[in-house]
Design a protein around this motif. Structure first.
Motif, PDB file in Angstrom:
ATOM      1  N   LEU A  45       0.852  -1.168   0.000  1.00  0.00           N
ATOM      2  CA  LEU A  45       0.000   0.000   0.000  1.00  0.00           C
ATOM      3  C   LEU A  45       0.899   1.234   0.000  1.00  0.00           C
ATOM      4  O   LEU A  45       1.748   1.392   0.888  1.00  0.00           O
ATOM      5  N   GLU A  47       1.154   4.727   0.855  1.00  0.00           N
ATOM      6  CA  GLU A  47       0.397   5.636   1.707  1.00  0.00           C
ATOM      7  C   GLU A  47       1.139   6.957   1.879  1.00  0.00           C
ATOM      8  O   GLU A  47       2.360   6.980   1.974  1.00  0.00           O
ATOM      9  N   LYS A  48       0.379   8.051   1.948  1.00  0.00           N
ATOM     10  CA  LYS A  48       0.987   9.349   2.277  1.00  0.00           C
ATOM     11  C   LYS A  48       1.411   9.360   3.736  1.00  0.00           C
ATOM     12  O   LYS A  48       2.511   9.755   4.077  1.00  0.00           O
ATOM     13  N   ASN A  51       0.721   3.819   8.016  1.00  0.00           N
ATOM     14  CA  ASN A  51      -0.276   3.107   8.818  1.00  0.00           C
ATOM     15  C   ASN A  51      -1.651   3.776   8.837  1.00  0.00           C
ATOM     16  O   ASN A  51      -2.440   3.524   9.729  1.00  0.00           O
ATOM     17  N   SER A  52      -1.930   4.615   7.839  1.00  0.00           N
ATOM     18  CA  SER A  52      -3.235   5.268   7.787  1.00  0.00           C
ATOM     19  C   SER A  52      -4.264   4.388   7.081  1.00  0.00           C
ATOM     20  O   SER A  52      -5.459   4.553   7.269  1.00  0.00           O
ATOM     21  N   GLY A  53      -3.792   3.477   6.240  1.00  0.00           N
ATOM     22  CA  GLY A  53      -4.703   2.634   5.479  1.00  0.00           C
ATOM     23  C   GLY A  53      -5.261   3.336   4.253  1.00  0.00           C
ATOM     24  O   GLY A  53      -6.050   2.765   3.521  1.00  0.00           O
ATOM     25  N   GLU A  54      -4.867   4.579   4.022  1.00  0.00           N
ATOM     26  CA  GLU A  54      -5.335   5.355   2.873  1.00  0.00           C
ATOM     27  C   GLU A  54      -4.193   5.470   1.866  1.00  0.00           C
ATOM     28  O   GLU A  54      -3.104   5.915   2.217  1.00  0.00           O
ATOM     29  N   GLY A  55      -4.448   5.067   0.656  1.00  0.00           N
ATOM     30  CA  GLY A  55      -3.422   5.164  -0.373  1.00  0.00           C
ATOM     31  C   GLY A  55      -3.784   4.301  -1.566  1.00  0.00           C
ATOM     32  O   GLY A  55      -4.937   3.909  -1.753  1.00  0.00           O
ATOM     33  N   GLN A  57      -2.855   0.859  -3.986  1.00  0.00           N
ATOM     34  CA  GLN A  57      -2.299  -0.486  -3.867  1.00  0.00           C
ATOM     35  C   GLN A  57      -1.394  -0.778  -5.055  1.00  0.00           C
ATOM     36  O   GLN A  57      -1.797  -0.632  -6.204  1.00  0.00           O
ATOM     37  N   LYS A  76      -7.232   1.623  -3.236  1.00  0.00           N
ATOM     38  CA  LYS A  76      -6.858   0.739  -2.118  1.00  0.00           C
ATOM     39  C   LYS A  76      -7.625  -0.582  -2.091  1.00  0.00           C
ATOM     40  O   LYS A  76      -7.199  -1.535  -1.465  1.00  0.00           O
ATOM     41  N   HIS A  93       3.337   9.478  -3.177  1.00  0.00           N
ATOM     42  CA  HIS A  93       3.106   8.117  -3.676  1.00  0.00           C
ATOM     43  C   HIS A  93       4.167   7.747  -4.708  1.00  0.00           C
ATOM     44  O   HIS A  93       4.637   6.609  -4.732  1.00  0.00           O
TER      45      HIS A  93
END
Length: 146
Positions: A45, A47-48, A51-55, A57, A76, A93
């Protein structure tokens, strides 16, 4: 998408080729896992914020014969292809993608080739000869008309 020897991502600075010296144990050492079909897959992933889970894949798949690969960057959930190289809004990214690919190049899984700038021709009306000709004509006509 079929497995290819050279992977060209749209708007990316480099083209990536699978290294001829790549080995199966090298892939496993670099966290590729073997799928049911026998291909090797790496999913990360981009991610910006860590560990945010936003980004986006990143999925890299190498076929079981180690002769071809696929690289996809999707949302994602893996449903829609995304071009992270299109705008500067995704520069973080892009940096993370290049960092990951550089580590795979160092470990001789991939080789990279810089993408050459596409040659654009000068339109005929803007060529130096045409501009010079127009300048001479305007000077001559300007002196005649003055």
């Amino acid at each position: 998408m079929a497995f290819e020897k050279t992977i060209q991502l749209k708007n990316c600075r480099y083209d990536y080729t699978l290294s001829p010296s790549v080995k199966k144990f090298t892939l496993k050492d670099n966290t590729f896992f073997e799928t049911k079909v026998g291909n090797y897959e790496l999913t990360r992933l981009l991610e910006k914020v860590p560990n945010s889970g936003e980004g986006f894949q990143l999925k890299i798949i190498i076929n079981k014969e180690l002769t071809g690969a696929k690289i996809n960057i999707t949302d994602k959930f893996g449903l829609r292809l995304v071009d992270i190289f299109k705008s500067e809004d995704h520069h973080i990214h892009q940096e993370k993608f290049y960092f990951l690919m550089d580590s795979l190049v160092e470990r001789e899984i991939f080789n990279f080739l810089p993408v050459l700038a596409k040659f654009t021709s000068i339109p005929r009306l803007n060529s130096p000869e045409h501009t010079r000709k127009n300048a001479i004509l305007s000077r001559c006509l300007g002196s005649i008309l003055a």
